[in-house]
Enzyme design. Structure first.
Site: not given
Lengths: 342, 342
Positions: A72, A75, A118, A158, A169, A171, A173
């Site tokens: 990943c 991470c 994660h 998303n 993971h 997250h 944007q």
């Protein structure tokens, strides 16, 4: 809260650490042999048939696609050889996207990691950690709105493979668009018409109407109100407005930012309790500049899911995709009642 | 060609048979114990925030979902007990959708079966059979445009499980919207501005520009032109225009209708040769009334696919879904070159 610590990745991209009180970021050198960045990775094309900008980003076909957990890139990477975040640990980080749709004069694409873990989700963050994410959004909004090439700052998440997410993971944007997006332009046009016709703010009127009606309210505090909109387009859709009109996160008070983090997290928690599995969703922060054609804007979040039942998804087929005519399979009132009860 | 034969299904819905020369439809009684139809299965809600209509059709959650082939409701049903088409055979049929998003004063939803064969596709139809489908579209357009409650007639096909198609049998749909759809309204607004500013038709100008440029042309006959638009939003997108401007199918000559069927089928054949598997696609016929605010329209087809590579799909995530800001992963010129070569 104090500002972020800044670091630079091997190919020159910026990395920002946002830290909980008492935590001090300790990045190491990014030792990956990254190729140099394309200074203009995309082209903007104006569609005269619709009056809308389209982003042609033809360099992104080979972007990272569903890597195994041990590879990943989000991470923590203590060796400086395996991750976008060369550090043994972090709380929240923001960095420039390695495969951006927008860069240089065409705008900016950033990734925000909500947590070093994660697994998990925004809804599962501890309260102070969710507040730190909001602080990072606040910071990025202020910094990107100050750039002359950026017209609109869009913080979003998303979540879920069902909507195409390729990195598990937790997250989000942040896009800095160099143009006003089509949906924002359409909403501002409506708000302008309403102001000229009635002298009031359209979104404030809609919020007041939802509060007065009550049938679609999901949650309400002294500072924020969440509701399923009267003409919801998605099987699950919730809009979250501050009770006081502001244009974007940077105009909220500390108390409002605290409450925003809490209500936002609460709504995402309700989403995940709707079905046995986590809900795929999109979270979109609608932010505006405080002047010019954006002055009628009203900061709010729109949360949307394509899940229309435990086993079925809503697809945007020809009516929605070709004609923008949305067909909802559930009434907004029934969705609001379910979300309220959770 | 002669007109269709009409039949009535058990719950009162209309069924129309369109037949090849020499074929005579022989329907039998529809013996299914169907429940009575809901006269108003949907509600139209106007979204003041965007100026767009949304259709709330809350009765459709239990519609037929991926039945096994032997229970296909679109295959011929000689017993009158198993199918929407109670007949031993047919060529092309159109019937009112049993689970409509629009009905009564709110419009109309029809299903069109392209062929009695459960497998296959529009691209594989024999030429005269494809022409018969066009004839059915022509007929439905003329008949539905004559209804006072219908503002816009939309013939379309969704093909492929990847975009949510729940019946594998080759078929399309026909919607009679009671309002002008948002995308159509946006395009007409652009065309109106262009006419006022330049005195020309926007779509005719765009077509002429594509022909003059040539880089995005996919196919061109004396009567029709197909191209990937300059600002394509989808990984595969082709627009097909008659070289002579008309508002809808009913204004085309017999020669133009013949050529339309042939070029349309040719384009879908190219789509299916792009990858090893059939391409999921949406086909959208943009039709207009010949007067009032629709008079600037130019009949054309927009073909779109979400497949961005042999193994990957394009998802409409937050940038597209929340902001209408499309990000394309390929250049329109490269897509046109590939499709031209097939």
């Amino acid at each position: 809260m104090s500002g972020p610590s800044r670091w630079t990745l091997a190919d020159g991209r910026e990395l920002l650490f946002f830290s909980l009180p008492g935590h001090i970021p300790a990045p190491v050198a990014d030792l990956r042999p990254l190729p140099p960045r394309d200074p203009e990775p995309s082209e903007l094309r104006f569609d005269r048939a619709t009056g809308q900008w389209v982003i042609i980003a033809a360099q992104r076909q080979d972007r990272t696609y569903k890597p195994p957990a041990e590879a990943c890139p989000l991470c923590p990477g203590p060796t400086g050889r395996s991750s976008e975040v060369p550090a043994a640990d972090y709380d929240v980080v923001v960095f420039e996207n390695r495969f951006p749709s927008l860069a240089g004069d065409n705008g900016r694409c950033e990734v925000i990691c909500f947590s070093p873990d994660h697994t998990g989700s925004f809804a599962e963050l501890p309260a102070e950690h969710a507040r730190l994410v909001v602080q990072a959004w606040w910071h990025r909004t202020a910094e990107l709105l100050a750039r002359k090439e950026i017209e609109q700052v869009f913080c979003f998440e998303n979540r879920g493979e069902e909507i195409g997410v390729t990195l598990a993971h937790p997250h989000g944007q942040i896009y800095g668009y160099p143009f006003l997006t089509p949906r924002t332009a359409a909403m501002l046009a409506q708000a302008r018409e309403n102001r000229i016709a009635h002298g009031t703010n359209l979104f404030a009127d809609l919020l007041a109407a939802e509060v007065a009606d009550g049938a679609r309210i999901v949650a309400r505090t002294q500072l924020f109100t969440a509701f399923v909109p009267y003409a919801a387009r998605w099987p699950v859709e919730v809009h979250l407005y501050p009770n006081r009109r502001v244009h974007n996160l940077t105009e909220l008070t500390e108390d409002e930012l605290d409450d925003f983090a809490e209500v936002y997290r609460n709504l995402l928690g309700r989403f995940d309790r709707l079905y046995d599995a986590p809900l795929p969703y999109m979270a979109a922060l609608h932010q505006y500049r405080d002047d010019g054609e954006q002055a009628d804007g009203y900061f709010h979040v729109e949360l949307m899911s394509i899940r229309r039942s435990a086993t079925k998804l809503k697809y945007l087929a020809a009516s929605e995709s070709a004609m923008d005519a949305f067909i909802a399979d559930v009434t907004p009132e029934s969705v609001a009642a379910r979300l309220r009860a959770l």
